[in-house]
Enzyme design. Sequence first.
Site, short mmCIF file in Angstrom:
data_model
loop_
_atom_site.label_atom_id
_atom_site.label_comp_id
_atom_site.label_asym_id
_atom_site.label_seq_id
_atom_site.Cartn_x
_atom_site.Cartn_y
_atom_site.Cartn_z
N SER A 73 0.87 -1.18 0.00
CA SER A 73 0.00 0.00 0.00
C SER A 73 0.91 1.22 0.00
CB SER A 73 -0.85 -0.01 1.28
OG SER A 73 -1.48 1.23 1.51
N TYR A 109 -1.78 -1.36 10.49
CA TYR A 109 -1.83 -1.50 9.02
C TYR A 109 -0.52 -1.00 8.40
CZ TYR A 109 -3.91 -1.25 4.29
OH TYR A 109 -4.19 -1.42 2.94
N1 LIG Z 1 -8.81 -0.52 -1.22
C1 LIG Z 1 -7.79 0.26 -0.95
O1 LIG Z 1 -7.91 1.48 -0.83
C2 LIG Z 1 -6.39 -0.31 -0.79
C3 LIG Z 1 -5.29 0.56 -0.87
C4 LIG Z 1 -4.01 0.03 -0.75
C5 LIG Z 1 -3.83 -1.33 -0.57
N2 LIG Z 1 -4.92 -2.14 -0.47
C6 LIG Z 1 -4.67 -3.58 -0.30
O2 LIG Z 1 -5.17 -4.27 -1.43
C7 LIG Z 1 -5.49 -5.61 -1.08
C8 LIG Z 1 -6.86 -5.97 -1.63
O3 LIG Z 1 -7.85 -5.20 -0.99
P1 LIG Z 1 -9.21 -4.72 -1.69
O4 LIG Z 1 -9.15 -3.27 -1.84
O5 LIG Z 1 -9.47 -5.55 -2.90
O6 LIG Z 1 -10.27 -5.05 -0.52
P2 LIG Z 1 -11.46 -6.10 -0.41
O7 LIG Z 1 -11.88 -6.07 1.01
O8 LIG Z 1 -12.48 -5.82 -1.46
O9 LIG Z 1 -10.79 -7.50 -0.78
C9 LIG Z 1 -9.96 -8.20 0.10
C10 LIG Z 1 -10.29 -9.69 -0.01
O10 LIG Z 1 -9.39 -10.39 0.88
C11 LIG Z 1 -10.16 -11.39 1.55
N3 LIG Z 1 -9.51 -11.76 2.80
C12 LIG Z 1 -9.44 -11.02 3.94
N4 LIG Z 1 -8.83 -11.72 4.91
C13 LIG Z 1 -8.48 -12.92 4.36
C14 LIG Z 1 -7.84 -14.06 4.89
N5 LIG Z 1 -7.45 -14.13 6.15
N6 LIG Z 1 -7.63 -15.11 4.06
C15 LIG Z 1 -8.05 -15.07 2.77
N7 LIG Z 1 -8.69 -14.01 2.23
C16 LIG Z 1 -8.91 -12.95 3.03
C17 LIG Z 1 -11.51 -10.76 1.75
O11 LIG Z 1 -12.53 -11.71 2.01
C18 LIG Z 1 -11.72 -10.00 0.45
O12 LIG Z 1 -12.40 -10.76 -0.51
C19 LIG Z 1 -5.36 -5.67 0.44
O13 LIG Z 1 -4.12 -6.25 0.78
C20 LIG Z 1 -5.39 -4.21 0.87
O14 LIG Z 1 -4.74 -3.99 2.08
C21 LIG Z 1 -6.18 -1.67 -0.59
#
Ligand SMILES: NC(=O)c1ccc[n+]([C@@H]2O[C@H](COP(=O)([O-])OP(=O)(O)OC[C@H]3O[C@@H](n4cnc5c(N)ncnc54)[C@H](O)[C@@H]3O)[C@@H](O)[C@H]2O)c1
Length: 278
Positions: free
Chosen positions: A157, A170
């Site tokens: 991130s 985080y």
């Molecule tokens: N959305 C943002 O603004 C953002 C920004 C920077 C980084 N990220 C990172 O991007 C990645 C994806 O996030 P996203 O935005 O698609 O969010 P999201 O919540 O839509 O998707 C995350 C997925 O991970 C799954 N998950 C959570 N815990 C888990 C576990 N213990 N085992 C298996 N699966 C699990 C969830 O069920 C979900 O389907 C994450 O690592 C997040 O930290 C997100």
Amino acid sequence: MRTGRVAGRVAFITGAARGQGRSHAIRLAEEGADIIAVDLCGEITSVEYPLGTADDLAETVRLVESLDRRIVARQADVRDAASLETALRQGVAELGRLDIVSANAGILSSGSLTDLSELAWREMIDVNLSGVWRTCKAAIPHLIAGGRGGSIILTSSVAGLKAYANMAHYVSAKHGVTGLMRTLATELAPHRIRVNSLHPTQVDTDMIQNDVMYRLFRPDLANPTRADFAEASRATGLLPVDWVETRDVSAALLFLASDEARYITGTALPIDAGALIT
Ligand SMILES: NC(=O)c1ccc[n+]([C@@H]2O[C@H](COP(=O)([O-])OP(=O)(O)OC[C@H]3O[C@@H](n4cnc5c(N)ncnc54)[C@H](O)[C@@H]3O)[C@@H](O)[C@H]2O)c1
């Protein structure tokens, strides 16, 4: 004969039920890859918004298959090494190989350092840092056994490269992912396995499009809306956009996964609309 930038490859994606993980599955499939997809399909105590569901994962399967690509989808928890190993073993047995790893599963919660509970801290590190390590640990033997090199892409991130208040767990986990990426790139280079990390700013997914995040970004408002959040989110970057889309992150992932990036390893790639230099 399959065509595409990753034609004939097999990609393992965690957190693939929805959001960025689903987008990565679709984008790689569009470019000719088959997919091994896992997701928790359940809830985590310290997380205040709903996570992906079994129905969401089934929809990812439908979307990949509609592209005429194969997908093996399993419920697995990145906190449980055995569940990842089983999913990978079954996926590789069915699809024949492993080339690309997207360690993408993650959670978000918030609180000032002194307010964060022991549980929230522990679950965050367990999923967002140790979960990435377990994903790599389960996948690396398959990549090495293939003898064709490979590409591991860790989803960190912007918070893996700079600090934000009220999410020390985080920020710590995501900085840890950056360190893990650099170490793995060093260890795996002799096997021609490249390791890089993605550093997105706010991405338009359910992780941030919820009341918890709206309140975090707009502590000045009692009941902030999506539009109120958009205003604050836009102010974090240089480019005049509210957030980035999942396909923008998938474009970066696809590049790193493909042979176009064959000599790129150990790189932390921001998809941040300029947030890191503000
Ligand atoms: N959305 C943002 O603004 C953002 C920004 C920077 C980084 N990220 C990172 O991007 C990645 C994806 O996030 P996203 O935005 O698609 O969010 P999201 O919540 O839509 O998707 C995350 C997925 O991970 C799954 N998950 C959570 N815990 C888990 C576990 N213990 N085992 C298996 N699966 C699990 C969830 O069920 C979900 O389907 C994450 O690592 C997040 O930290 C997100």
